[in-house]
Design a protein around this motif. Sequence first.
Motif, PDB file in Angstrom:
ATOM      1  N   PRO A   5      39.254  46.106  42.131  1.00  0.00           N
ATOM      2  CA  PRO A   5      38.004  45.649  42.623  1.00  0.00           C
ATOM      3  C   PRO A   5      37.863  44.251  42.782  1.00  0.00           C
ATOM      4  O   PRO A   5      38.775  43.352  42.408  1.00  0.00           O
ATOM      5  N   TYR A   6      36.988  43.904  44.050  1.00  0.00           N
ATOM      6  CA  TYR A   6      36.790  42.618  44.491  1.00  0.00           C
ATOM      7  C   TYR A   6      36.578  41.604  43.073  1.00  0.00           C
ATOM      8  O   TYR A   6      37.062  40.422  43.207  1.00  0.00           O
ATOM      9  N   GLN A   7      35.597  42.105  42.286  1.00  0.00           N
ATOM     10  CA  GLN A   7      35.262  41.108  41.333  1.00  0.00           C
ATOM     11  C   GLN A   7      36.449  40.896  40.196  1.00  0.00           C
ATOM     12  O   GLN A   7      36.661  39.600  39.772  1.00  0.00           O
ATOM     13  N   GLU A   8      37.366  41.748  40.090  1.00  0.00           N
ATOM     14  CA  GLU A   8      38.433  41.426  39.208  1.00  0.00           C
ATOM     15  C   GLU A   8      39.453  40.469  40.013  1.00  0.00           C
ATOM     16  O   GLU A   8      40.136  39.568  39.130  1.00  0.00           O
TER      17      GLU A   8
END
Length: 85
Positions: A5-8
Amino acid sequence: LKTLPYQEIRKKLYDLYLKQVDMHDIIKYLLQFLIKIYANNKEFCYFVIEKAAHYDHQMCLGNKEIYHLEAFVFGVKNRMLCNII
């Protein structure tokens, strides 16, 4: 890269940034890794080379290297997701 995911991804990039890893080295490493993995897809390799050169140059011009690194990584990830490599 494709499945994270982008946040990770952003968190991992900021961790590297806080540990003072050279952002140019990260782009170089990612470029070499992606070209090795996708060597049979010349169009994607050209795209990655072009983006790496662009954002590496932008890092030299600007003073917020992390933003340019994020733009490179997310641009490559978007291309991977949209074109289904």
